[in-house]
Write an enzyme that holds these catalytic residues in place. Structure first.
Site, PDB file in Angstrom:
ATOM      1  CB  SER A 146     -11.894   2.894   1.851  1.00  0.00           C
ATOM      2  OG  SER A 146     -11.436   2.297   3.049  1.00  0.00           O
ATOM      3  CE1 TYR A 159      -6.736   4.514   0.677  1.00  0.00           C
ATOM      4  CE2 TYR A 159      -7.840   4.013   2.749  1.00  0.00           C
ATOM      5  CZ  TYR A 159      -7.559   3.698   1.433  1.00  0.00           C
ATOM      6  OH  TYR A 159      -8.110   2.570   0.867  1.00  0.00           O
TER       7      TYR A 159
HETATM    8  P1  NAD Z   1      -3.494  -3.555  -4.620  1.00  0.00           P
HETATM    9  O1  NAD Z   1      -2.281  -2.857  -4.162  1.00  0.00           O
HETATM   10  O2  NAD Z   1      -3.508  -5.044  -4.669  1.00  0.00           O
HETATM   11  O3  NAD Z   1      -3.926  -3.029  -6.085  1.00  0.00           O
HETATM   12  C1  NAD Z   1      -3.908  -1.679  -6.416  1.00  0.00           C
HETATM   13  C2  NAD Z   1      -3.466  -1.545  -7.863  1.00  0.00           C
HETATM   14  O4  NAD Z   1      -3.549  -0.148  -8.212  1.00  0.00           O
HETATM   15  C3  NAD Z   1      -2.024  -1.976  -8.102  1.00  0.00           C
HETATM   16  O5  NAD Z   1      -1.932  -2.845  -9.204  1.00  0.00           O
HETATM   17  C4  NAD Z   1      -1.288  -0.658  -8.363  1.00  0.00           C
HETATM   18  O6  NAD Z   1      -0.194  -0.792  -9.259  1.00  0.00           O
HETATM   19  C5  NAD Z   1      -2.405   0.189  -8.962  1.00  0.00           C
HETATM   20  N1  NAD Z   1      -2.125   1.613  -8.845  1.00  0.00           N
HETATM   21  C6  NAD Z   1      -1.680   2.282  -7.751  1.00  0.00           C
HETATM   22  N2  NAD Z   1      -1.488   3.570  -8.036  1.00  0.00           N
HETATM   23  C7  NAD Z   1      -1.812   3.729  -9.347  1.00  0.00           C
HETATM   24  C8  NAD Z   1      -1.793   4.836 -10.226  1.00  0.00           C
HETATM   25  N3  NAD Z   1      -1.388   6.045  -9.825  1.00  0.00           N
HETATM   26  N4  NAD Z   1      -2.222   4.653 -11.499  1.00  0.00           N
HETATM   27  C9  NAD Z   1      -2.609   3.424 -11.932  1.00  0.00           C
HETATM   28  N5  NAD Z   1      -2.629   2.338 -11.139  1.00  0.00           N
HETATM   29  C10 NAD Z   1      -2.238   2.486  -9.857  1.00  0.00           C
HETATM   30  O7  NAD Z   1      -4.643  -3.013  -3.671  1.00  0.00           O
HETATM   31  P2  NAD Z   1      -6.215  -3.288  -3.591  1.00  0.00           P
HETATM   32  O8  NAD Z   1      -6.515  -3.612  -2.179  1.00  0.00           O
HETATM   33  O9  NAD Z   1      -6.680  -4.180  -4.652  1.00  0.00           O
HETATM   34  O10 NAD Z   1      -6.736  -1.796  -3.835  1.00  0.00           O
HETATM   35  C11 NAD Z   1      -7.751  -1.479  -4.775  1.00  0.00           C
HETATM   36  C12 NAD Z   1      -8.576  -0.340  -4.218  1.00  0.00           C
HETATM   37  O11 NAD Z   1      -9.262  -0.790  -3.046  1.00  0.00           O
HETATM   38  C13 NAD Z   1      -7.786   0.887  -3.799  1.00  0.00           C
HETATM   39  O12 NAD Z   1      -8.478   2.051  -4.208  1.00  0.00           O
HETATM   40  C14 NAD Z   1      -7.786   0.806  -2.280  1.00  0.00           C
HETATM   41  O13 NAD Z   1      -7.656   2.065  -1.667  1.00  0.00           O
HETATM   42  C15 NAD Z   1      -9.147   0.178  -2.032  1.00  0.00           C
HETATM   43  N6  NAD Z   1      -9.321  -0.459  -0.736  1.00  0.00           N
HETATM   44  C16 NAD Z   1      -8.588  -1.550  -0.378  1.00  0.00           C
HETATM   45  C17 NAD Z   1      -8.783  -2.123   0.872  1.00  0.00           C
HETATM   46  C18 NAD Z   1      -8.007  -3.330   1.337  1.00  0.00           C
HETATM   47  O14 NAD Z   1      -8.083  -3.664   2.531  1.00  0.00           O
HETATM   48  N7  NAD Z   1      -7.268  -3.993   0.454  1.00  0.00           N
HETATM   49  C19 NAD Z   1      -9.763  -1.592   1.737  1.00  0.00           C
HETATM   50  C20 NAD Z   1     -10.498  -0.493   1.320  1.00  0.00           C
HETATM   51  C21 NAD Z   1     -10.273   0.074   0.077  1.00  0.00           C
END
Ligand code: NAD
Length: 253
Positions: A146, A159
């Site tokens: 991130s 985080y």
């Molecule tokens: P999202 O919530 O749409 O998707 C995350 C998915 O991970 C979900 O389907 C959830 O069920 C699954 N998940 C959560 N905990 C889990 C576990 N213990 N085991 C298996 N699956 C699990 O969110 P996203 O934005 O697509 O996030 C994806 C990645 O991107 C994450 O690592 C998040 O930290 C990172 N991220 C997101 C953003 C943002 O702004 N969306 C920014 C920086 C980093």
């Protein structure tokens, strides 16, 4: 692009495991990888992993996994080899942000779970996937960090610490396997319009909700998936140990 738009075979013959594949960045990446010719294990904890795979057709299988559970991660990697015969790509992408606020207000069990899901998961994924990759000459690991792993993040100290750990683990493991055909890179998304950000509001980003990114807009999950495609495929054959911001210029400020 629809989920059925044909790609140009950039991942033809490759087998990928994607965690967090049932939503957001993971789902967009699973869709793109299948379109580009990969066979994909869609891993998630949500209960939507089988449907996600079914939506993608015969090139995908769904696996229920808690990425913080060593036995479950081991089974997830074994599924790729059992179902598709090999493993070329691991996208360690599952994660969540947790509550916001100063750490003086955090319960210790929240710390433990945030670190387990965002950092230990990446360790476990690499630990079990890299031997499978070495067995067929190498592969590509992509870890979702991130911008919070690169610069401070107000209200999200734990985080941010976990994501900073993902960046440093990525670089270190890249060094360990640099001569053995396994490349290890991280993507550092900026604020991206997924469930993690919009918390259930499925529509497009509201016009009045502009994140503090120089491009003055949200990233879309497909834009992160495009970076993952580059790092997964042979076009990035000389790229390892990077932490690539895909963030509308956020960390450049
Ligand atoms: P999202 O919530 O749409 O998707 C995350 C998915 O991970 C979900 O389907 C959830 O069920 C699954 N998940 C959560 N905990 C889990 C576990 N213990 N085991 C298996 N699956 C699990 O969110 P996203 O934005 O697509 O996030 C994806 C990645 O991107 C994450 O690592 C998040 O930290 C990172 N991220 C997101 C953003 C943002 O702004 N969306 C920014 C920086 C980093």
């Amino acid at each position: 692009m629809s989920e059925t738009t044909p790609g140009s075979g950039r991942l033809a013959g490759k087998v990928a495991v994607i965690t967090g594949a049932a939503s957001g960045i993971g789902r967009a990446t699973a869709t793109l990888f299948v379109r580009e010719g990969a066979r994909v294990v869609c891993a998630d904890i949500s209960g939507r992993e089988k449907q996600t795979a079914a939506d993608l057709g015969e090139s995908a299988v769904g696996v229920h996994v808690d990425v913080a559970d060593p036995d479950a991660v081991k089974r997830m990697i074994a599924t790729a080899v059992e179902e598709f015969g090999r493993l070329d790509v691991l996208f360690n992408n599952a994660g969540y942000g947790g509550p916001r606020g100063p750490l003086t207000e955090f319960d210790d069990d929240i710390f433990d779970r945030l670190v387990a899901v965002n950092l230990k998961s990446v360790y476990l994924g690499m630990k079990y996937a890299i031997p499978a990759m070495l067995a067929n000459g190498g592969g590509s690991v992509i870890n979702t960090a991130s911008t919070a792993g690169l610069v401070g993040q107000k209200g999200q100290a734990v985080y941010a610490a976990a994501k900073g750990g993902v960046v440093q683990m990525t670089k270190s493991v890249a060094l360990d396997f640099a001569t053995r055909g396994v490349r290890v890179n991280a993507i550092c998304p900026g604020m991206t319009w997924t469930a993690l950000a919009h918390r259930g509001d499925e529509g497009p980003p509201p016009a009045d909700l502009i994140p503090p990114q120089p491009m003055k807009r949200w990233g879309m999950p497909e834009e992160i998936a495009a970076a993952a495609l580059f790092l997964a495929g042979d076009e990035s054959s000389f790229v390892t140990g990077t932490a690539l911001p895909v963030d509308g210029g956020y960390v450049a400020r």
